[in-house]
Design a protein around this motif. Structure first.
Motif, PDB file in Angstrom:
ATOM      1  N   PHE A  64      -9.503   5.411 -12.680  1.00 12.71           N
ATOM      2  CA  PHE A  64      -8.817   4.554 -11.713  1.00 12.71           C
ATOM      3  C   PHE A  64      -8.190   3.348 -12.402  1.00 12.71           C
ATOM      4  O   PHE A  64      -7.026   3.003 -12.159  1.00 12.71           O
ATOM      5  CB  PHE A  64      -9.805   4.103 -10.639  1.00 12.71           C
ATOM      6  N   VAL A  65      -8.935   2.703 -13.299  1.00  9.83           N
ATOM      7  CA  VAL A  65      -8.419   1.531 -14.006  1.00  9.83           C
ATOM      8  C   VAL A  65      -7.213   1.915 -14.868  1.00  9.83           C
ATOM      9  O   VAL A  65      -6.208   1.199 -14.912  1.00  9.83           O
ATOM     10  CB  VAL A  65      -9.521   0.887 -14.872  1.00  9.83           C
ATOM     11  N   ALA A  66      -7.306   3.046 -15.554  1.00  9.85           N
ATOM     12  CA  ALA A  66      -6.203   3.490 -16.417  1.00  9.85           C
ATOM     13  C   ALA A  66      -4.927   3.707 -15.605  1.00  9.85           C
ATOM     14  O   ALA A  66      -3.835   3.289 -16.011  1.00  9.85           O
ATOM     15  CB  ALA A  66      -6.594   4.768 -17.150  1.00  9.85           C
ATOM     16  N   VAL A  67      -5.044   4.355 -14.457  1.00 15.90           N
ATOM     17  CA  VAL A  67      -3.874   4.608 -13.619  1.00 15.90           C
ATOM     18  C   VAL A  67      -3.330   3.287 -13.072  1.00 15.90           C
ATOM     19  O   VAL A  67      -2.119   3.058 -13.043  1.00 15.90           O
ATOM     20  CB  VAL A  67      -4.219   5.573 -12.472  1.00 15.90           C
ATOM     21  N   ALA A  68      -4.229   2.393 -12.649  1.00 16.43           N
ATOM     22  CA  ALA A  68      -3.798   1.103 -12.102  1.00 16.43           C
ATOM     23  C   ALA A  68      -3.052   0.282 -13.146  1.00 16.43           C
ATOM     24  O   ALA A  68      -2.057  -0.380 -12.841  1.00 16.43           O
ATOM     25  CB  ALA A  68      -5.003   0.326 -11.583  1.00 16.43           C
ATOM     26  N   GLU A  69      -3.503   0.322 -14.393  1.00 15.92           N
ATOM     27  CA  GLU A  69      -2.889  -0.494 -15.444  1.00 15.92           C
ATOM     28  C   GLU A  69      -1.548   0.081 -15.909  1.00 15.92           C
ATOM     29  O   GLU A  69      -0.671  -0.666 -16.342  1.00 15.92           O
ATOM     30  CB  GLU A  69      -3.843  -0.608 -16.631  1.00 15.92           C
ATOM     31  N   ARG A  70      -1.398   1.391 -15.824  1.00 12.91           N
ATOM     32  CA  ARG A  70      -0.183   2.023 -16.352  1.00 12.91           C
ATOM     33  C   ARG A  70       0.811   2.437 -15.289  1.00 12.91           C
ATOM     34  O   ARG A  70       1.944   2.774 -15.596  1.00 12.91           O
ATOM     35  CB  ARG A  70      -0.568   3.205 -17.240  1.00 12.91           C
ATOM     36  N   GLU A 100      -0.347   3.481  -3.424  1.00 12.01           N
ATOM     37  CA  GLU A 100       0.824   3.925  -2.680  1.00 12.01           C
ATOM     38  C   GLU A 100       1.684   4.719  -3.651  1.00 12.01           C
ATOM     39  O   GLU A 100       1.940   4.279  -4.777  1.00 12.01           O
ATOM     40  CB  GLU A 100       1.611   2.734  -2.131  1.00 12.01           C
ATOM     41  N   ARG A 101       2.138   5.891  -3.231  1.00 10.88           N
ATOM     42  CA  ARG A 101       2.848   6.795  -4.120  1.00 10.88           C
ATOM     43  C   ARG A 101       4.349   6.737  -3.848  1.00 10.88           C
ATOM     44  O   ARG A 101       4.797   6.915  -2.728  1.00 10.88           O
ATOM     45  CB  ARG A 101       2.286   8.200  -3.978  1.00 10.88           C
ATOM     46  N   HIS A 102       5.113   6.478  -4.927  1.00  9.45           N
ATOM     47  CA  HIS A 102       6.572   6.412  -4.850  1.00  9.45           C
ATOM     48  C   HIS A 102       7.124   7.344  -5.925  1.00  9.45           C
ATOM     49  O   HIS A 102       7.455   6.904  -7.034  1.00  9.45           O
ATOM     50  CB  HIS A 102       7.074   4.981  -5.067  1.00  9.45           C
ATOM     51  N   THR A 145       1.594   2.368  -7.088  1.00 11.92           N
ATOM     52  CA  THR A 145       1.289   0.940  -6.990  1.00 11.92           C
ATOM     53  C   THR A 145       0.013   0.775  -6.178  1.00 11.92           C
ATOM     54  O   THR A 145      -0.269   1.569  -5.269  1.00 11.92           O
ATOM     55  CB  THR A 145       2.432   0.163  -6.311  1.00 11.92           C
ATOM     56  N   LEU A 146      -0.757  -0.223  -6.516  1.00 11.61           N
ATOM     57  CA  LEU A 146      -2.015  -0.455  -5.816  1.00 11.61           C
ATOM     58  C   LEU A 146      -1.753  -0.898  -4.379  1.00 11.61           C
ATOM     59  O   LEU A 146      -0.860  -1.703  -4.112  1.00 11.61           O
ATOM     60  CB  LEU A 146      -2.831  -1.522  -6.536  1.00 11.61           C
ATOM     61  N   THR A 147      -2.559  -0.361  -3.471  1.00 10.49           N
ATOM     62  CA  THR A 147      -2.567  -0.894  -2.115  1.00 10.49           C
ATOM     63  C   THR A 147      -3.285  -2.233  -2.128  1.00 10.49           C
ATOM     64  O   THR A 147      -3.866  -2.635  -3.153  1.00 10.49           O
ATOM     65  CB  THR A 147      -3.293   0.068  -1.169  1.00 10.49           C
ATOM     66  N   ALA A 148      -3.282  -2.940  -1.014  1.00  6.85           N
ATOM     67  CA  ALA A 148      -4.020  -4.209  -0.946  1.00  6.85           C
ATOM     68  C   ALA A 148      -5.494  -3.983  -1.235  1.00  6.85           C
ATOM     69  O   ALA A 148      -6.135  -4.756  -1.966  1.00  6.85           O
ATOM     70  CB  ALA A 148      -3.827  -4.839   0.429  1.00  6.85           C
ATOM     71  N   ALA A 149      -6.048  -2.886  -0.693  1.00  3.75           N
ATOM     72  CA  ALA A 149      -7.459  -2.569  -0.944  1.00  3.75           C
ATOM     73  C   ALA A 149      -7.677  -2.227  -2.408  1.00  3.75           C
ATOM     74  O   ALA A 149      -8.668  -2.631  -3.019  1.00  3.75           O
ATOM     75  CB  ALA A 149      -7.896  -1.410  -0.052  1.00  3.75           C
TER      76      ALA A 149
END
Length: 292
Positions: free
Chosen positions: A9-15, A49-51, A56-60
């Motif tokens: 999760f962290v890897a995807v969030a950072e990249r 959120e998938r584009h 991109t991270l949601t607020a949660a």
């Protein structure tokens, strides 16, 4: 919920994409996508959120990210502590320090380590906040907060570097008043040497000199070697430059180094011993006059 999945999760969030993160965590893109979706299912909330191919991270998700990083750090601390307990000594060591300190002080110091010393890892960072992010020992150029254990390591000179053939190349020092009459090559304002120079200029009531700014101290020396100006940095000399100590109104301009660590660290006594060794190393490398 597994730590491995949290790291994904962290890897995807950072990249910002599964494809970019997959290469970092060495998992295929489809497998990583499944792991992320499984984590969202377990938590019962959408993390991204998938584009198209971008995420991109949601607020949660944005609120969850620092919590996950803290969990991973604590797990790594626990593993490090277990390894140290099993070995009867500290096995791994992460040292954080600014760029110049890593290059000129920490790297040569680590070259003195023996087989019984912990395996070192270095992180380029300024300040002590990295102690909350997994670093064991932080080397800072400002006094650490009172919440950290501390050892004053050295007080090193700020140098004015000139090439061979410069009128000052046979001198040992230069007055601040003389320095401002020359074009200077200085670091960007976030760097401590730049701040020390500006504080000294302000204290002496001197105006802003003609400056070329750069974000790397070695590049600053390279520009000085190319005749673009006098480089004002705290690095060891490079490119055949000659260093002059800078004499200000209140004495020579100098930069302090401090070691900081947590008193609650499982290997706090060992970190204190390494900091003491580093202080001795600085005195051996630069002379006894750099002792705090």
């Amino acid at each position: 919920m597994e730590l491995r999945t949290l790291r994904y999760f962290v890897a995807v969030a950072e990249r910002g994409s599964v494809n970019a993160a997959a290469g970092v965590v060495h998992v295929t893109q489809p497998a990583l996508s499944r792991q992320v979706r499984q984590l969202e299912h377990e938590l019962g909330l959408a993390l991204f959120e998938r584009h198209g191919n971008r995420l991109t991270l949601t607020a949660a998700g944005a609120q969850f990210l620092p919590v996950v990083r803290d969990v991973i750090r604590r797990a790594e601390d626990a593993l490090s502590a277990a390894e140290a307990f099993a070995a009867g000594r500290m096995v791994k060591l992460t040292i954080a320090a600014p760029t110049t300190t890593l290059t000129d002080v920490i790297a040569p110091f680590l070259a003195t380590f023996g087989q019984e010393d912990p395996l070192p890892t270095v992180v380029e960072a300024a300040g002590t906040s990295v102690l909350n992010e997994g670093a064991d020992l932080a080397i800072a150029t400002r006094p650490p907060e009172a919440s950290w254990e501390r050892l004053d390591l050295a007080v090193l000179p700020l140098w004015a570097y000139v090439p061979a053939g410069h009128p000052w190349s046979s001198r040992a020092s230069v007055a601040l008043e003389e320095l401002v009459g020359e074009p200077l090559v200085v670091l960007d304002r976030p760097f401590r040497p730049r701040q020390i120079l500006e504080d000294a200029l302000s204290a002496a009531g001197l105006g802003e000199p003609e400056c070329i700014e750069c974000s790397n101290p070695q590049v600053a020396q390279a520009l000085a070697a190319a005749g673009r100006g006098v480089a004002v940095v705290s690095d060891d000399a490079r490119f055949g430059l000659h260093g002059l100590r800078i004499e200000g109104a209140q004495g020579p301009l100098r930069i302090s180094l401090f070691a900081a660590w947590s008193s609650g660290h499982h290997a706090a006594p060992g970190l204190a011993a390494i900091a003491a060794r580093l202080r001795e190393f600085c005195a051996e490398r630069y002379g006894a006059d750099v002792a705090p």
